[in-house]
Design an enzyme around this catalytic site. Sequence first.
Site, PDB file in Angstrom:
ATOM      1  N   CYS A  33      -0.410   4.152   2.118  1.00  0.00           N
ATOM      2  CA  CYS A  33      -0.280   3.936   3.574  1.00  0.00           C
ATOM      3  C   CYS A  33       1.177   4.153   4.017  1.00  0.00           C
ATOM      4  O   CYS A  33       1.424   4.757   5.052  1.00  0.00           O
ATOM      5  CB  CYS A  33      -0.648   2.504   3.970  1.00  0.00           C
ATOM      6  SG  CYS A  33      -2.133   1.865   3.236  1.00  0.00           S
ATOM      7  N   ASP A  34       2.125   3.628   3.250  1.00  0.00           N
ATOM      8  CA  ASP A  34       3.510   3.541   3.729  1.00  0.00           C
ATOM      9  C   ASP A  34       4.497   4.435   2.993  1.00  0.00           C
ATOM     10  O   ASP A  34       5.658   4.530   3.397  1.00  0.00           O
ATOM     11  CB  ASP A  34       3.995   2.076   3.611  1.00  0.00           C
ATOM     12  CG  ASP A  34       3.100   1.137   4.412  1.00  0.00           C
ATOM     13  OD1 ASP A  34       2.602   1.558   5.477  1.00  0.00           O
ATOM     14  OD2 ASP A  34       2.891  -0.013   3.979  1.00  0.00           O
ATOM     15  N   CYS A  75       0.837  -1.199   0.000  1.00  0.00           N
ATOM     16  CA  CYS A  75       0.000   0.000   0.000  1.00  0.00           C
ATOM     17  C   CYS A  75       0.877   1.255   0.000  1.00  0.00           C
ATOM     18  O   CYS A  75       1.376   1.667   1.057  1.00  0.00           O
ATOM     19  CB  CYS A  75      -0.921  -0.020   1.223  1.00  0.00           C
ATOM     20  SG  CYS A  75      -1.948   1.439   1.352  1.00  0.00           S
TER      21      CYS A  75
END
Length: 317
Positions: free
Chosen positions: A137-138, A134
């Site tokens: 997300c990261d 992701c």
Amino acid sequence: MSELYDLIIAGAGPAGMTAAIYARRAELKVLLIEKNYMGGGQIINTYEIDNYPGLPGLSGMELATKMSEHVDKYGTERVQADITGLELTGDIKKVNTEQGSYEGKAVILTTGNSPGRLNVKGEEELAGMGVSYCATCDGAFFKNRTVAVIGGGDVAVEDAIFLARGCKKVYIIHRRDELRAAKTLQTALFACDNIEPVWNSVVKEIAGGDMVEKVIVTNVKDGTETELLVNGVFIAVGNVPNSSYIIGKKNRDELKEGELLLDEKGYVVAGEDCATSIPGVFAAGDLRSKPLRQVVTAVSDGANAVYSAEKYLVSLS
Ligand code: NAP
């Protein structure tokens, strides 16, 4: 005796939330089962959704929030629970969860899909230590660093473009020399100076100590191996259905009562009317076998599934 719903919607991504809106507008007694604290499914991890008509440039989180508020506007009963199994024999369908069982006259399955794995050495060991599925997300952890994105579809290209905004350098490693992604995304990708495509290449290994340090790739044309020094590896090689709770078979002749027909990849077989091999059970959104998985096709499924479920419910009375 537990409460009996007209319709249980299992999953609260765009398909499930659309189904909830349509079902409540049809004044059905509905339960929406959602895995996470908020609906949205995979779109909550999408930085920007630029092809949902009328709402260009909205983030996935914004679109999910709007859909969720729309669901609440109709007073939909919602429960947060992990689905563990289905009991689909007989007229009353049962959805089992870790919090208990729910009964409905009809069920719409909308549990979507999840990112697939590469299944190479180092992937599992370094998951969360530089290996990610992701980018939104990261990605922030890799500011000014070098990363690799694996895949050539819409997600891989979107991820590479997103990561290129903050990373020093982004490799996009693809097993062919032509991307699968939409042409508009490809144009945006090729306009980024800090993205370097690595064509005709597959990942042999992701290596590192505590954190990812390099990715070893094999050129599929000439067999040569190359080591790319990277701090992160973002894997975007397609999806697998979230169907572990479904008992089904890929061969219609082998189906037993209560089992669903699945396609060769494990997606639930259903046409545009979303009707599965079991009357009263419908599949909508990314979980359904279909050629194009997009937010618009998911919401379209949600509406079609409720239309079919309503006809089924009328046939019972
Ligand atoms: P996808 O379209 O299936 O693409 C997967 C990519 O990974 C392909 O390029 C594939 O290569 C490659 N791949 C698959 N297995 C591999 C392996 N073992 N090793 C190396 N490469 C591998 O999946 P996606 O990009 O995750 O997208 C999923 C769905 O969501 C698609 O239907 C997509 O259109 C949709 N989506 C749409 C949008 C949008 O409209 N903006 C955004 C995101 C997602 P090949 O090309 O050689 O097969």
